[in-house]
Design a protein around this motif. Sequence first.
Motif, PDB file in Angstrom:
ATOM      1  N   ASP A 115      33.668  -4.831  -5.234  1.00 41.14           N
ATOM      2  CA  ASP A 115      34.743  -4.045  -4.895  1.00 41.14           C
ATOM      3  C   ASP A 115      35.855  -4.914  -5.595  1.00 41.14           C
ATOM      4  N   GLU A 116      37.371  -4.059  -6.209  1.00 38.76           N
ATOM      5  CA  GLU A 116      38.560  -4.239  -7.198  1.00 38.76           C
ATOM      6  C   GLU A 116      38.567  -6.003  -6.920  1.00 38.76           C
ATOM      7  N   GLU A 117      38.337  -6.680  -6.335  1.00 39.08           N
ATOM      8  CA  GLU A 117      38.496  -7.944  -6.112  1.00 39.08           C
ATOM      9  C   GLU A 117      37.217  -8.629  -6.888  1.00 39.08           C
ATOM     10  N   GLY A 118      36.158  -8.246  -7.441  1.00 38.57           N
ATOM     11  CA  GLY A 118      34.602  -8.864  -7.420  1.00 38.57           C
ATOM     12  C   GLY A 118      33.721  -8.811  -6.474  1.00 38.57           C
ATOM     13  N   ASN A 119      34.194  -8.605  -5.179  1.00 49.33           N
ATOM     14  CA  ASN A 119      32.847  -9.682  -3.901  1.00 49.33           C
ATOM     15  C   ASN A 119      32.743  -8.674  -3.465  1.00 49.33           C
ATOM     16  N   GLU A 120      31.031  -8.406  -3.161  1.00 50.62           N
ATOM     17  CA  GLU A 120      30.014  -7.286  -2.838  1.00 50.62           C
ATOM     18  C   GLU A 120      30.524  -7.294  -1.811  1.00 50.62           C
ATOM     19  N   GLN A 121      30.177  -5.606  -1.286  1.00 45.84           N
ATOM     20  CA  GLN A 121      30.581  -5.323   0.119  1.00 45.84           C
ATOM     21  C   GLN A 121      29.314  -4.468   0.192  1.00 45.84           C
ATOM     22  N   PRO A 122      29.025  -4.455   1.696  1.00 47.13           N
ATOM     23  CA  PRO A 122      27.528  -3.937   1.941  1.00 47.13           C
ATOM     24  C   PRO A 122      28.326  -2.174   2.602  1.00 47.13           C
ATOM     25  N   TYR A 123      26.703  -1.613   2.245  1.00 47.71           N
ATOM     26  CA  TYR A 123      27.723  -0.062   2.087  1.00 47.71           C
ATOM     27  C   TYR A 123      26.137   0.823   2.483  1.00 47.71           C
ATOM     28  N   PHE A 124      26.381   1.206   3.372  1.00 48.99           N
ATOM     29  CA  PHE A 124      25.013   1.998   4.431  1.00 48.99           C
ATOM     30  C   PHE A 124      25.826   3.120   4.187  1.00 48.99           C
ATOM     31  N   PHE A 125      24.229   3.679   3.720  1.00 44.78           N
ATOM     32  CA  PHE A 125      24.337   5.308   4.004  1.00 44.78           C
ATOM     33  C   PHE A 125      22.487   5.637   4.366  1.00 44.78           C
ATOM     34  N   THR A 126      22.717   6.878   4.467  1.00 46.79           N
ATOM     35  CA  THR A 126      20.935   7.660   4.818  1.00 46.79           C
ATOM     36  C   THR A 126      20.643   8.628   4.047  1.00 46.79           C
ATOM     37  N   GLU A 127      19.641   8.675   3.281  1.00 50.57           N
ATOM     38  CA  GLU A 127      19.222   9.490   2.809  1.00 50.57           C
ATOM     39  C   GLU A 127      18.030  10.719   3.309  1.00 50.57           C
ATOM     40  N   THR A 128      17.455  11.625   3.649  1.00 48.67           N
ATOM     41  CA  THR A 128      17.202  12.680   4.365  1.00 48.67           C
ATOM     42  C   THR A 128      16.472  13.160   2.457  1.00 48.67           C
ATOM     43  N   TYR A 129      15.227  13.340   3.008  1.00 52.12           N
ATOM     44  CA  TYR A 129      14.198  15.067   1.773  1.00 52.12           C
ATOM     45  C   TYR A 129      14.022  15.998   2.762  1.00 52.12           C
ATOM     46  N   ASP A 130      13.856  16.563   3.024  1.00 51.22           N
ATOM     47  CA  ASP A 130      13.061  17.880   3.729  1.00 51.22           C
ATOM     48  C   ASP A 130      12.532  18.948   2.704  1.00 51.22           C
ATOM     49  N   TYR A 131      12.290  19.829   3.119  1.00 51.73           N
ATOM     50  CA  TYR A 131      11.357  20.974   2.093  1.00 51.73           C
ATOM     51  C   TYR A 131      11.534  21.879   2.621  1.00 51.73           C
TER      52      TYR A 131
ATOM     53  N   GLU B 202       1.090  -1.284  -0.221  1.00 49.83           N
ATOM     54  CA  GLU B 202       0.027  -0.161  -0.438  1.00 49.83           C
ATOM     55  C   GLU B 202       0.849   1.289   0.140  1.00 49.83           C
ATOM     56  N   ASP B 203       0.537   2.346  -0.238  1.00 51.69           N
ATOM     57  CA  ASP B 203       0.752   3.577  -0.064  1.00 51.69           C
ATOM     58  C   ASP B 203       1.078   4.059   1.287  1.00 51.69           C
ATOM     59  N   ILE B 204       2.170   4.866   1.903  1.00 49.73           N
ATOM     60  CA  ILE B 204       2.252   4.817   2.558  1.00 49.73           C
ATOM     61  C   ILE B 204       2.600   6.875   2.864  1.00 49.73           C
ATOM     62  N   GLN B 205       2.123   7.370   3.861  1.00 50.51           N
ATOM     63  CA  GLN B 205       2.883   8.859   3.424  1.00 50.51           C
ATOM     64  C   GLN B 205       3.407   9.393   4.857  1.00 50.51           C
ATOM     65  N   ARG B 206       4.709   9.549   5.283  1.00 53.41           N
ATOM     66  CA  ARG B 206       5.756  10.150   6.163  1.00 53.41           C
ATOM     67  C   ARG B 206       5.562  11.757   5.573  1.00 53.41           C
ATOM     68  N   PRO B 207       5.938  12.569   7.268  1.00 53.02           N
ATOM     69  CA  PRO B 207       6.048  14.279   7.065  1.00 53.02           C
ATOM     70  C   PRO B 207       7.413  14.228   6.994  1.00 53.02           C
ATOM     71  N   LEU B 208       7.281  15.296   6.461  1.00 57.39           N
ATOM     72  CA  LEU B 208       8.718  16.499   6.128  1.00 57.39           C
ATOM     73  C   LEU B 208       9.432  16.513   6.872  1.00 57.39           C
ATOM     74  N   PRO B 209      11.270  16.561   7.597  1.00 56.64           N
ATOM     75  CA  PRO B 209      11.320  15.670   7.107  1.00 56.64           C
ATOM     76  C   PRO B 209      11.819  14.056   6.936  1.00 56.64           C
ATOM     77  N   TYR B 210      12.125  13.580   6.350  1.00 57.04           N
ATOM     78  CA  TYR B 210      12.266  11.904   5.939  1.00 57.04           C
ATOM     79  C   TYR B 210      13.612  10.940   5.625  1.00 57.04           C
ATOM     80  N   VAL B 211      13.942  10.520   7.090  1.00 53.30           N
ATOM     81  CA  VAL B 211      14.788  10.430   7.150  1.00 53.30           C
ATOM     82  C   VAL B 211      14.900   8.664   6.643  1.00 53.30           C
TER      83      VAL B 211
END
Length: 170
Positions: free
Chosen positions: A113-129, A95-104
């Motif tokens: 990586d250079e050797e061809g191995n998959e490595q986890p990469y963590f990051f945070t996204e922030t949307y604001d207005y 279903e669609d979900i609605q979240r107030p901004l800012p949304y983190v």
Amino acid sequence: MIMRKYVMMLVAIVAAMSLSSCKGDKGDPGLGMNWKIINIPVHSADWIYTYDTDEYRAQWDNNYFYASYNVPALDDFIFTEGSVHAYVIYSNGAEDIQRPLPYVTHREAFVTDEEGNEQPYFFTETYDYAYGVGWVEFNYRASDFAYEDDIPMNPAMRPTPMKFRLVLNW
């Protein structure tokens, strides 16, 4: 005996107050009784990458993407006397979900990586207005700091399309 008299008097007063009603002139409905909902889809091509060196946008302390839209309904009265709320709308698969901004939100991706191995990469996204009379701007920032420290970022790698909802109250 005296206590019983006071209790009976109190019961009579409460009963009289609950059976009577106050009637007066109808008043102003008050602020927040009127609203307008504006759905704004932001396509991937709408996101604009900005740099620290952009003097017009110097209030920000890092590089980010933004998408600006004209909102004629956001007039001076709503800006000064009303309120403006923004939400991001996304689907959780069911279903669609609605979240107030800012949304983190915290994300995990896998990069090779250079050797061809998959490595986890963590990051945070922030949307604001941000908004002003006649306009709204949606902003996207990522915590991986790929936009910082002279690390070149490919501005063509824009954020995904998003759906936003703007609610004007007055």
